[in-house]
Scaffold this motif. Structure first.
Motif, PDB file in Angstrom:
ATOM      1  N   LEU A  22       0.818  -1.209   0.000  1.00  0.00           N
ATOM      2  CA  LEU A  22       0.000   0.000   0.000  1.00  0.00           C
ATOM      3  C   LEU A  22       0.855   1.263   0.000  1.00  0.00           C
ATOM      4  CD1 LEU A  22      -2.888  -1.019   2.402  1.00  0.00           C
ATOM      5  CD2 LEU A  22      -3.000  -0.694  -0.068  1.00  0.00           C
ATOM      6  N   TYR A  23       1.943   1.241   0.726  1.00  0.00           N
ATOM      7  CA  TYR A  23       2.852   2.391   0.733  1.00  0.00           C
ATOM      8  C   TYR A  23       3.413   2.625  -0.674  1.00  0.00           C
ATOM      9  CZ  TYR A  23       6.525   5.614   2.065  1.00  0.00           C
ATOM     10  OH  TYR A  23       7.327   6.717   2.160  1.00  0.00           O
ATOM     11  N   ALA A  24       3.827   1.532  -1.333  1.00  0.00           N
ATOM     12  CA  ALA A  24       4.369   1.641  -2.692  1.00  0.00           C
ATOM     13  C   ALA A  24       3.309   2.154  -3.660  1.00  0.00           C
ATOM     14  CB  ALA A  24       4.904   0.293  -3.152  1.00  0.00           C
ATOM     15  N   MET A  25       2.065   1.709  -3.505  1.00  0.00           N
ATOM     16  CA  MET A  25       0.986   2.182  -4.372  1.00  0.00           C
ATOM     17  C   MET A  25       0.736   3.676  -4.164  1.00  0.00           C
ATOM     18  SD  MET A  25      -0.371  -0.121  -6.380  1.00  0.00           S
ATOM     19  CE  MET A  25       1.347  -0.362  -6.781  1.00  0.00           C
ATOM     20  N   ARG A  26       0.706   4.102  -2.908  1.00  0.00           N
ATOM     21  CA  ARG A  26       0.527   5.542  -2.616  1.00  0.00           C
ATOM     22  C   ARG A  26       1.686   6.345  -3.200  1.00  0.00           C
ATOM     23  NH1 ARG A  26      -1.683   3.873   2.586  1.00  0.00           N
ATOM     24  NH2 ARG A  26       0.418   3.953   3.433  1.00  0.00           N
ATOM     25  N   GLU A  27       2.879   5.810  -3.076  1.00  0.00           N
ATOM     26  CA  GLU A  27       4.059   6.488  -3.606  1.00  0.00           C
ATOM     27  C   GLU A  27       3.951   6.649  -5.128  1.00  0.00           C
ATOM     28  OE1 GLU A  27       8.622   6.008  -2.409  1.00  0.00           O
ATOM     29  OE2 GLU A  27       7.758   4.209  -3.343  1.00  0.00           O
ATOM     30  N   ASP A  28       3.594   5.580  -5.820  1.00  0.00           N
ATOM     31  CA  ASP A  28       3.467   5.624  -7.277  1.00  0.00           C
ATOM     32  C   ASP A  28       2.326   6.536  -7.719  1.00  0.00           C
ATOM     33  OD1 ASP A  28       5.599   3.899  -7.496  1.00  0.00           O
ATOM     34  OD2 ASP A  28       4.359   2.126  -7.880  1.00  0.00           O
ATOM     35  N   LEU A  29       1.190   6.435  -7.043  1.00  0.00           N
ATOM     36  CA  LEU A  29       0.053   7.288  -7.402  1.00  0.00           C
ATOM     37  C   LEU A  29       0.340   8.759  -7.131  1.00  0.00           C
ATOM     38  CD1 LEU A  29      -2.922   5.095  -6.211  1.00  0.00           C
ATOM     39  CD2 LEU A  29      -2.410   5.761  -8.569  1.00  0.00           C
ATOM     40  N   ALA A  30       1.002   9.052  -6.029  1.00  0.00           N
ATOM     41  CA  ALA A  30       1.360  10.434  -5.722  1.00  0.00           C
ATOM     42  C   ALA A  30       2.292  10.992  -6.795  1.00  0.00           C
ATOM     43  CB  ALA A  30       2.003  10.528  -4.343  1.00  0.00           C
ATOM     44  N   GLU A  31       3.256  10.184  -7.213  1.00  0.00           N
ATOM     45  CA  GLU A  31       4.179  10.617  -8.265  1.00  0.00           C
ATOM     46  C   GLU A  31       3.428  10.884  -9.572  1.00  0.00           C
ATOM     47  OE1 GLU A  31       8.072   8.993 -10.728  1.00  0.00           O
ATOM     48  OE2 GLU A  31       7.337   7.850  -9.006  1.00  0.00           O
ATOM     49  N   TRP A  32       2.531   9.977  -9.931  1.00  0.00           N
ATOM     50  CA  TRP A  32       1.753  10.131 -11.165  1.00  0.00           C
ATOM     51  C   TRP A  32       0.864  11.371 -11.095  1.00  0.00           C
ATOM     52  CZ3 TRP A  32      -3.635   9.562 -12.055  1.00  0.00           C
ATOM     53  CH2 TRP A  32      -3.994   9.572 -13.406  1.00  0.00           C
ATOM     54  N   LEU A  33       0.160  11.550  -9.983  1.00  0.00           N
ATOM     55  CA  LEU A  33      -0.712  12.713  -9.837  1.00  0.00           C
ATOM     56  C   LEU A  33       0.079  14.015  -9.886  1.00  0.00           C
ATOM     57  CD1 LEU A  33      -3.165  11.374  -7.131  1.00  0.00           C
ATOM     58  CD2 LEU A  33      -3.758  12.007  -9.477  1.00  0.00           C
ATOM     59  N   ASN A  34       1.252  14.043  -9.277  1.00  0.00           N
ATOM     60  CA  ASN A  34       2.083  15.243  -9.316  1.00  0.00           C
ATOM     61  C   ASN A  34       2.614  15.522 -10.711  1.00  0.00           C
ATOM     62  OD1 ASN A  34       2.057  16.493  -6.786  1.00  0.00           O
ATOM     63  ND2 ASN A  34       3.336  14.875  -5.964  1.00  0.00           N
TER      64      ASN A  34
END
Length: 74
Positions: free
Chosen positions: A21-33
């Motif tokens: 879940l941490y990795a998913m949040r990290e990837d999604l945050a990067e994509w959204l930014n």
């Protein structure tokens, strides 16, 4: 049209669902930014930024506008 190149990452097996879940949040945050820099979202504030729904509305409006204009931002 701007092209965004993201670095490829090696496959990482996760030891726990929390790590995943941490990795998913990290990837999604990067994509959204990458797509919407004004969101200023990161792993630490990910859930708080999504809590109000404002960020998700921006993303969905971006998709709709791209669809209507025949353009894509991705």
């Amino acid at each position: 049209m701007n092209t965004v190149l993201l670095e490829s990452r090696p496959y990482r097996p996760f030891k726990s669902s929390e790590e995943y879940l941490y990795a998913m949040r990290e990837d999604l945050a990067e994509w959204l930014n990458t797509m919407y820099p004004d969101l200023r979202i990161n792993v630490e504030n990910f859930m708080d930024r999504l809590d109000t729904g404002v960020a998700l509305c921006k993303v969905s409006c971006g998709f709709l506008l791209a669809k209507w204009d025949g353009k894509t931002r991705w």
